[in-house]
Write a protein that holds these residues in place. Sequence first.
Motif, short mmCIF file in Angstrom:
data_model
loop_
_atom_site.label_atom_id
_atom_site.label_comp_id
_atom_site.label_asym_id
_atom_site.label_seq_id
_atom_site.Cartn_x
_atom_site.Cartn_y
_atom_site.Cartn_z
N ASN A 1 0.83 -1.21 0.00
CA ASN A 1 0.00 0.00 0.00
C ASN A 1 0.86 1.26 0.00
OD1 ASN A 1 -2.33 -1.57 0.05
ND2 ASN A 1 -2.49 -1.51 2.28
N GLU A 2 1.94 1.22 0.77
CA GLU A 2 2.84 2.38 0.81
C GLU A 2 3.52 2.58 -0.54
OE1 GLU A 2 6.65 4.04 3.44
OE2 GLU A 2 5.69 2.10 3.91
N LEU A 3 3.89 1.46 -1.19
CA LEU A 3 4.53 1.56 -2.51
C LEU A 3 3.59 2.17 -3.53
CD1 LEU A 3 6.86 0.88 -4.46
CD2 LEU A 3 5.83 -1.39 -4.75
N LEU A 4 2.34 1.72 -3.55
CA LEU A 4 1.37 2.27 -4.50
C LEU A 4 1.09 3.74 -4.19
CD1 LEU A 4 -1.15 -0.71 -4.76
CD2 LEU A 4 0.70 -0.10 -6.34
N SER A 5 1.05 4.08 -2.91
CA SER A 5 0.83 5.48 -2.54
C SER A 5 1.99 6.36 -3.00
CB SER A 5 0.65 5.59 -1.03
OG SER A 5 0.48 6.93 -0.64
N ASP B 1 4.47 10.38 -6.63
CA ASP B 1 5.48 10.75 -7.63
C ASP B 1 4.84 11.22 -8.93
OD1 ASP B 1 7.51 10.15 -5.88
OD2 ASP B 1 7.77 8.09 -6.60
N LYS B 2 3.77 10.56 -9.35
CA LYS B 2 3.07 10.98 -10.56
C LYS B 2 2.48 12.39 -10.38
CE LYS B 2 3.54 7.33 -13.20
NZ LYS B 2 4.26 7.38 -14.50
N ARG B 3 1.92 12.63 -9.19
CA ARG B 3 1.32 13.93 -8.93
C ARG B 3 2.40 15.02 -8.90
NH1 ARG B 3 -0.72 12.59 -4.59
NH2 ARG B 3 -2.65 11.71 -5.44
N VAL C 1 8.80 -4.34 -10.53
CA VAL C 1 9.40 -5.58 -10.04
C VAL C 1 9.17 -5.74 -8.54
CG1 VAL C 1 11.58 -6.81 -9.69
CG2 VAL C 1 11.12 -5.69 -11.88
N LEU C 2 9.33 -4.66 -7.78
CA LEU C 2 9.11 -4.72 -6.35
C LEU C 2 7.64 -5.03 -6.03
CD1 LEU C 2 10.10 -4.37 -3.47
CD2 LEU C 2 9.77 -1.90 -3.72
N ASP C 3 6.73 -4.44 -6.79
CA ASP C 3 5.30 -4.71 -6.59
C ASP C 3 4.98 -6.17 -6.86
OD1 ASP C 3 2.60 -4.37 -6.18
OD2 ASP C 3 2.21 -3.67 -8.20
N ASP C 4 5.50 -6.71 -7.95
CA ASP C 4 5.26 -8.13 -8.27
C ASP C 4 5.86 -9.04 -7.20
OD1 ASP C 4 3.98 -7.31 -10.56
OD2 ASP C 4 5.74 -7.62 -11.86
N THR C 5 7.01 -8.67 -6.67
CA THR C 5 7.63 -9.48 -5.62
C THR C 5 6.78 -9.49 -4.34
OG1 THR C 5 9.82 -8.95 -6.50
CG2 THR C 5 9.72 -9.82 -4.26
N LEU C 6 6.25 -8.34 -3.97
CA LEU C 6 5.40 -8.28 -2.78
C LEU C 6 4.13 -9.11 -2.97
CD1 LEU C 6 5.68 -4.49 -1.84
CD2 LEU C 6 6.66 -6.43 -0.61
N VAL C 7 3.51 -9.01 -4.14
CA VAL C 7 2.31 -9.79 -4.41
C VAL C 7 2.62 -11.28 -4.37
CG1 VAL C 7 0.55 -10.32 -6.14
CG2 VAL C 7 1.20 -7.96 -5.72
N SER C 8 3.74 -11.68 -4.95
CA SER C 8 4.12 -13.09 -4.94
C SER C 8 4.37 -13.60 -3.52
CB SER C 8 5.36 -13.29 -5.81
OG SER C 8 5.80 -14.63 -5.77
#
Length: 359
Positions: free
Chosen positions: A129-133, A138-140, A191-198
């Motif tokens: 959740n922190e990564l997605l936030s 960063d986009k904003r 890559v970090l997001d996929d690793t956390l989900v896995s």
Amino acid sequence: MARPCIYGESCELLYASTEEQPRPRSAVYAPDQIVLVQDDTVEHKDLFALWFEQRERTDRSRYYAVTVYTTTQYQQYESTSLDKENYVYNPVGAPVPHFFDGVPVVCYENNEERQGDFEQVANLIDARNELLSDRLTDKRKFVNSILAAFGAVLPQDTIEAAKRDRLIDGIPQDARLEYIQKTFDENSMKVLDDTLVSDIHKMTLTPDMTDQAFAGNASGVALKLKLLALHLLVKSKMSAMEAGLKKRWTLYNNWLAHNGIDPVSVDDVDMVFTVALPIDEAQIVSMVCTLKNAGLVDDQTLLSLLWFVKDPAEAAENMKQQKQENQQQYMDSFAPKTEDEDKDKNEAKDEEKDEEKDA
């Protein structure tokens, strides 16, 4: 029941309904509302249970309402206030028998540790959740980047015109304008997001069914192996649920016996759980037909293997009745023909008698 998966356990309170003809009923509560106290022996026998909640009087004063359930009766109490150091519990009314012959509380445990399904991976979920936030932040910030001018000073009216027209004109030739922004690697974050989900799916023993590589061209046996860990986890939950349901049924039988109603033995009740997993319908139908033709299994057992049959016993009885009706219709199809033959024989005999009389 979703509460054991969230809280690690869930409690069920048994009571008699207020209908004209009372019936045993159950109410589900979270573990923070009801407490089941057991002894310290290896059998963990139930001693009593406490149900409590915070209430408010008409004068806005708050208090605790507590009900103590023993093996034979229950007693209600009310506290004088919420002050833990000064409040006193006063009984409300007289004790009331409940006729369950046991503490009318059933607890369903999610596992031996009484942990929810999310507790072991709570840190990983928070990290994702922190990564997605951070990605959204960063986009904003990228959209709202600061424009820096080197070798020039932009007057306020030029800045206002740039915001309005999206154009800047009249700056020196040796000046330059650049946006100040933080560069980030989108691929690394992916890559970090996929690793956390896995890791979340791996630690919770649940396969990621949204993954494109989950099924692919895998055979049925390969899919079963991928779902093996989840299947074993479901089996353990079903075992704990079955033990709680049997205890509830036993308490129901005690209440029925007290009220002059014939109880139903726990051994005569089958606890059936349906796992919402994809099945190979063609394979199941083929297996049932093969066993039917071989005559190795009775019809009721075969019907229980079909996923769309709700009551195998009723379905088997309907099949038996339908066979009898078909046989009766088959026998009735020969009845008119037999009657016509008998009628012809009788007419022939009458004609012979008439000829004999004439002779």
